[in-house]
Design an enzyme around this catalytic site. Structure first.
Site, PDB file in Angstrom:
ATOM      1  N   ASN A 284     -15.456  16.463  53.895  1.00  0.00           N
ATOM      2  CA  ASN A 284     -16.630  15.713  54.352  1.00  0.00           C
ATOM      3  C   ASN A 284     -17.490  16.637  55.201  1.00  0.00           C
ATOM      4  OD1 ASN A 284     -15.674  12.720  53.696  1.00  0.00           O
ATOM      5  ND2 ASN A 284     -13.943  13.821  54.582  1.00  0.00           N
TER       6      ASN A 284
ATOM      7  N   SER B 137     -16.313   7.050  52.214  1.00  0.00           N
ATOM      8  CA  SER B 137     -15.844   5.833  52.894  1.00  0.00           C
ATOM      9  C   SER B 137     -15.005   4.947  51.984  1.00  0.00           C
ATOM     10  CB  SER B 137     -17.026   5.040  53.459  1.00  0.00           C
ATOM     11  OG  SER B 137     -17.685   5.771  54.463  1.00  0.00           O
TER      12      SER B 137
ATOM     13  N   ARG C 143     -14.843  17.760  57.990  1.00  0.00           N
ATOM     14  CA  ARG C 143     -13.522  17.141  58.164  1.00  0.00           C
ATOM     15  C   ARG C 143     -12.806  17.134  56.819  1.00  0.00           C
ATOM     16  NH1 ARG C 143     -14.387  11.833  58.453  1.00  0.00           N
ATOM     17  NH2 ARG C 143     -13.174  11.454  56.565  1.00  0.00           N
TER      18      ARG C 143
ATOM     19  N   TYR D  52     -14.066   1.311  59.759  1.00  0.00           N
ATOM     20  CA  TYR D  52     -15.226   1.121  60.630  1.00  0.00           C
ATOM     21  C   TYR D  52     -15.282  -0.212  61.361  1.00  0.00           C
ATOM     22  CZ  TYR D  52     -16.791   5.074  57.852  1.00  0.00           C
ATOM     23  OH  TYR D  52     -16.880   6.294  57.233  1.00  0.00           O
TER      24      TYR D  52
END
Length: 316
Positions: free
Chosen positions: A273, A147, A256, A217
């Site tokens: 990921n 992230s 991913r 996010y």
């Protein structure tokens, strides 16, 4: 007739710095599975013990954990010992993919393109001329975080000490990486081995090119183009590259791949990921939707791949 998956645990929350994202992912996955008729139950690995997990009677689990203790092979190893089938990659592939340095080294051994890099132990900080080695700007980040946590884009040598100090607050070492100017892409992947395949390529267009935690996010300012506006031969090249990167790491189930496309239309792999986000802003559901697969159908399809990866001798 709905298939009986038994009692299903959705592992979420956890102990990593990505806990809040995981809570959102797990809540969404559990609701979608229930809507599909699955007997799904949330289980917070950051608040509940392994003893409770063992006693919960789950026939299989969907891992919706992100970051350390959930995406790094830790929980996968525990599930192998408990004999509970789980979604996603196994212990080794999860651990390798979580370590960006190990990932890049393995990709390079197989001739896959990834930006030049330097791995810096904290004690060795300052002993390498990163600007001479990698040029400016460059990227500094902790190799075991996701992230974009702890990541800094460095534009001058004077910014390096603060960038490294930030990375060291998250990790014992830092990854300094060549900055690739160009378009930011991501490719969701499903399947295992010969059946592994890529979903549509997605382009991420963040304000000032800053695709950080906020723009991933929280904010609605980031634009996503799915499928990405690319010539078909280039799309196929990128998808093939990501499938190769996935297989080299031994990934399975789903993942991913993140990459950059430089100004000469050459793709550069950044990271893999193995337990991607499943929030309302997440990219794997976006790629599946472009193929006509709903969020719920995606969750069930991933659940269907749950298995233990270590074969137990019959005598045990």
């Amino acid at each position: 007739m709905t298939q009986d998956w038994g009692r299903v645990g959705v592992l979420y929350g956890g102990l990593s710095s990505e806990r809040e994202v995981s809570l959102m992912s797990g809540t969404g996955v559990c609701a979608a599975l229930r809507e599909a008729g699955v007997d799904a139950h949330l289980f917070d690995t950051g608040r509940q013990s392994l003893a409770e997990l063992s006693a919960a009677g789950f026939d299989r689990v969907f891992i919706a954990l992100h970051g350390r203790y959930g995406e790094d092979g830790t929980i996968q190893g525990a599930l192998e010992l408990l004999g509970i089938p789980y979604t996603g990659s196994g212990t080794l592939a999860s651990s390798l993919s979580m370590d960006k340095i190990a990932t890049k080294r393995l990709w390079l051994q197989h001739g896959l393109p990834t930006p030049r890099f330097v791995a810096l132990e904290q004690a060795a900080a300052g002993q390498t001329d990163l600007v001479a080695e990698l040029g400016l700007p460059l990227i500094v980040k902790p190799p075991h975080e996701g992230s974009t946590l702890g990541l800094t884009r460095v534009f001058s040598a004077g910014q390096l000490p603060a960038a490294l100090a930030l990375a060291y607050t998250h990790d014992e070492c830092a990854l300094a990486e060549q900055f690739i100017e160009g378009r930011e892409l991501t490719v969701p992947l499903l399947g295992t081995g010969a059946d592994a395949h890529a979903l549509p390529v997605i382009e991420i267009i963040a304000p000032q090119g800053n695709y950080d935690y906020e723009h991933k996010y929280v904010s609605n300012d980031t634009q996503y183009v799915c499928p990405a506006d690319l010539p078909e031969p280039l799309t196929q090249q990128i998808q093939s590259l990501c499938v190769q990167a996935y297989r080299v790491l031994g990934c399975e189930g789903w993942a991913r791949a993140d990459l950059m496309l430089d100004q000469n239309n050459r793709p550069w792999l950044l990271e893999m990921n193995t337990s991607p986000g499943m929030t309302s802003h997440s990219l794997v559901p976006m790629g599946a939707k472009a193929l006509g697969m709903s969020y719920g159908e995606l969750c069930v399809a991933i659940l269907a791949t749950a298995r233990c990866k270590v074969q137990r001798p019959d005598a045990y």
